[in-house]
Design a protein around this motif. Structure first.
Motif, PDB file in Angstrom:
ATOM      1  N   UNK A 123     -39.496  82.579  40.592  1.00  0.00           N
ATOM      2  CA  UNK A 123     -40.382  83.664  40.200  1.00  0.00           C
ATOM      3  C   UNK A 123     -40.126  84.923  41.025  1.00  0.00           C
ATOM      4  N   UNK A 124     -40.469  86.068  40.455  1.00  0.00           N
ATOM      5  CA  UNK A 124     -40.285  87.349  41.133  1.00  0.00           C
ATOM      6  C   UNK A 124     -41.591  88.136  41.104  1.00  0.00           C
TER       7      UNK A 124
ATOM      8  N   UNK B  39     -39.216  89.272  58.261  1.00  0.00           N
ATOM      9  CA  UNK B  39     -40.039  88.249  58.914  1.00  0.00           C
ATOM     10  C   UNK B  39     -41.099  87.716  57.961  1.00  0.00           C
ATOM     11  N   UNK B  40     -41.794  88.622  57.268  1.00  0.00           N
ATOM     12  CA  UNK B  40     -42.786  88.199  56.279  1.00  0.00           C
ATOM     13  C   UNK B  40     -42.151  87.341  55.191  1.00  0.00           C
ATOM     14  N   UNK B  41     -40.983  87.790  54.738  1.00  0.00           N
ATOM     15  CA  UNK B  41     -40.314  87.107  53.632  1.00  0.00           C
ATOM     16  C   UNK B  41     -39.884  85.698  54.028  1.00  0.00           C
TER      17      UNK B  41
ATOM     18  N   UNK C 285     -38.597  89.150  45.743  1.00  0.00           N
ATOM     19  CA  UNK C 285     -39.348  90.408  45.758  1.00  0.00           C
ATOM     20  C   UNK C 285     -38.435  91.579  45.404  1.00  0.00           C
ATOM     21  N   UNK C 286     -39.004  92.555  44.743  1.00  0.00           N
ATOM     22  CA  UNK C 286     -38.350  93.845  44.567  1.00  0.00           C
ATOM     23  C   UNK C 286     -39.447  94.896  44.563  1.00  0.00           C
TER      24      UNK C 286
ATOM     25  N   UNK D 254     -31.619  94.812  36.739  1.00  0.00           N
ATOM     26  CA  UNK D 254     -30.884  94.653  37.992  1.00  0.00           C
ATOM     27  C   UNK D 254     -31.372  93.469  38.815  1.00  0.00           C
ATOM     28  N   UNK D 255     -32.682  93.150  38.743  1.00  0.00           N
ATOM     29  CA  UNK D 255     -33.191  92.027  39.551  1.00  0.00           C
ATOM     30  C   UNK D 255     -32.905  90.683  38.915  1.00  0.00           C
TER      31      UNK D 255
END
Length: 465
Positions: free
Chosen positions: A62-63, A276-278, A291-292, A339-340
């Motif tokens: 998922x994004x 760090x969060x990711x 994420x984008x 693009x994502x």
């Protein structure tokens, strides 16, 4: 209202107020699900920021259209603190934004400056948007509020077109944070003030139609002209303005190069916190692609053609009050979604892998957790796949980072890591730390200062290059 998923892809249309997203989803033949259950959707879209918990709740295929922690550059006070910190470290590299004070912490310094230097300053609420609460200051008696505000030196010599002050809305796409991946869209908007500019004086000091370029303010002026073919409107395409400047004889490529440099350097200041969060939320995502974020960078030019960063918007308006809005913003969003790389293959692979792990757990107590070496190998493989895909699906986007000046930018990444470590480590710790930059292959790129990024770009809008 709930809908049954009937297509390959679906969007959780949670709190988005813009019709344009519905229209784009329809053009892609995607289904929109209006409910809080994100169990089986491919894309989660929010107008507002997201918490780490939101990212943590997503499956690997998922994004979501935001990064936790992006407030480090979109909140005016946070961006000022970050850029001020880097300006102290790199005064010649981070000189692209007006001198800024964060109030009330810098109030004493600001008041002292106002007393000593007879300049014009602009006050902005730290969390405002659309020009709300902004006013000019020339003396201490003009200061109305000091809590949760920033103060900046006012740029009194802006470049003018048709006698009007204007700024540029540049659309930037971040597709990864660990490592960083940054794109700029070749098209954008130019927003104009609606009254002829002259430096602040008694007559125009409080006239927002002279000094502010925000569309949300200037559209209320009876003199406002909406974007239309053949008219000198107060909202124009970025390319039309660049063409006009080029015809005058200005170095448009030089301006563009400086804008690209500003974008990369600004995002770098928060890369360690984003990463760090990711990693905390999604430690097993090797694609660096869940994420984008589409950001709106607001840039103003002075009469020496130097670009200055005004602010960064994490939720740029996607309203379509004119055909120009609709054309440009449709391209910005739809080309970002291409693009994502949202595809059904990733969902199938995830479900297959999940079933495999469930069967293994039922037969053995031994964990299937990958080794460190396996994780590194998998990450490298995924990055190569992304490079190949992005190179062939950029459409209107141009990759800024990683690029030909990675070695130059690595010094700022190392400084960002060092700064983040110091801020996030308890003061009692005596451990020393040397910041680490991003990993990239040595491929002959020179360790030169950023001076000609356009020569490294694979594509450029032909109309104004």
């Amino acid at each position: 209202m709930e809908k049954i998923i009937i297509n390959l892809h679906s969007i959780l249309y949670s709190d988005c107020k813009y019709q344009i997203l519905r229209d784009i989803a329809s053009s892609f033949d995607w289904e929109i699900i209006e409910k809080e259950d994100i169990t089986d959707c491919d894309l989660v879209w929010h107008d507002c920021t997201i918490s780490p918990d939101r990212l943590n709740s997503l499956k690997l295929y998922q994004k979501i259209n935001h990064f936790p922690g992006m407030s480090g550059i979109f909140r005016k006070n946070s961006m000022a603190n970050n850029l001020n910190r880097f300006r102290k470290l790199f005064p010649n590299d981070y000189n692209f934004y007006p001198k800024t004070w964060v109030l009330p912490g810098d109030l004493a310094s600001f008041k002292n400056t106002v007393k000593q230097r007879k300049k014009i300053y602009i006050m902005k609420p730290e969390a405002s948007s659309q020009g709300q609460g902004i006013y000019l200051v020339r003396g201490l008696s003009d200061i109305k509020e000091t809590s949760h505000h920033i103060a900046q030196e006012y740029l009194i010599n802006p470049l003018l077109i048709d006698g009007l002050k204007f700024d540029l809305r540049i659309y930037v796409l971040i597709t990864g944070c660990d490592p960083l991946r940054i794109f700029i869209h070749e098209e954008g908007l130019a927003r104009f003030a609606t009254e002829e500019y002259s430096p602040p004086n008694k007559q125009n000091f409080n006239d927002v139609f002279v000094h502010l370029t925000n569309y949300s303010i200037n559209k209320n002026n009876p003199h406002f002209v909406q974007a239309a073919a053949g008219k000198k409107s107060h909202k124009r395409s970025l390319s039309s303005v660049l063409i006009q400047l080029s015809e005058i004889g200005f170095d448009v490529e030089g301006i563009w190069d400086q804008i690209c440099d500003i974008i990369v350097k600004t995002v770098i200041t928060i890369q360690p916190s984003l990463a760090s969060n990711y990693r905390t939320c999604q430690p097993y995502d090797y694609t660096n692609g869940m994420c984008f974020e589409i950001l709106g960078f607001d840039i103003i030019l002075d009469n020496n053609l130097k670009p200055w960063l005004l602010e960064v918007n994490h939720a740029p308006s996607f309203s379509t009050d004119s055909s120009l809005d609709a054309e440009i913003k449709t391209a910005v969003i739809s080309e970002a979604l291409i693009l994502v790389d949202i595809n059904d293959k990733k969902k199938k692979e995830f479900k297959t892998e999940t079933k495999k792990m469930q069967r293994h757990r039922s037969l053995s107590a031994k964990s299937l957790k990958p080794t460190k070496e396996e994780s590194i190998t998998r990450k490298i493989e995924e990055m190569k796949k992304r490079d190949t895909y992005e190179d062939s699906h950029c459409v209107g986007y141009i990759k800024l980072f990683p690029g030909c000046n990675d070695i130059y930018y690595d010094q700022f990444l190392k400084a960002a890591s060092n700064s983040y470590y110091k801020l996030s480590t308890p003061k009692r710790s005596n451990v020393s730390f040397i910041g680490k930059g991003q990993d990239y292959e040595e491929d002959g790129r020179k360790n030169d200062q950023m001076n000609n990024i356009s020569a490294c770009l694979a594509k450029r809008r032909i109309a104004w290059s």
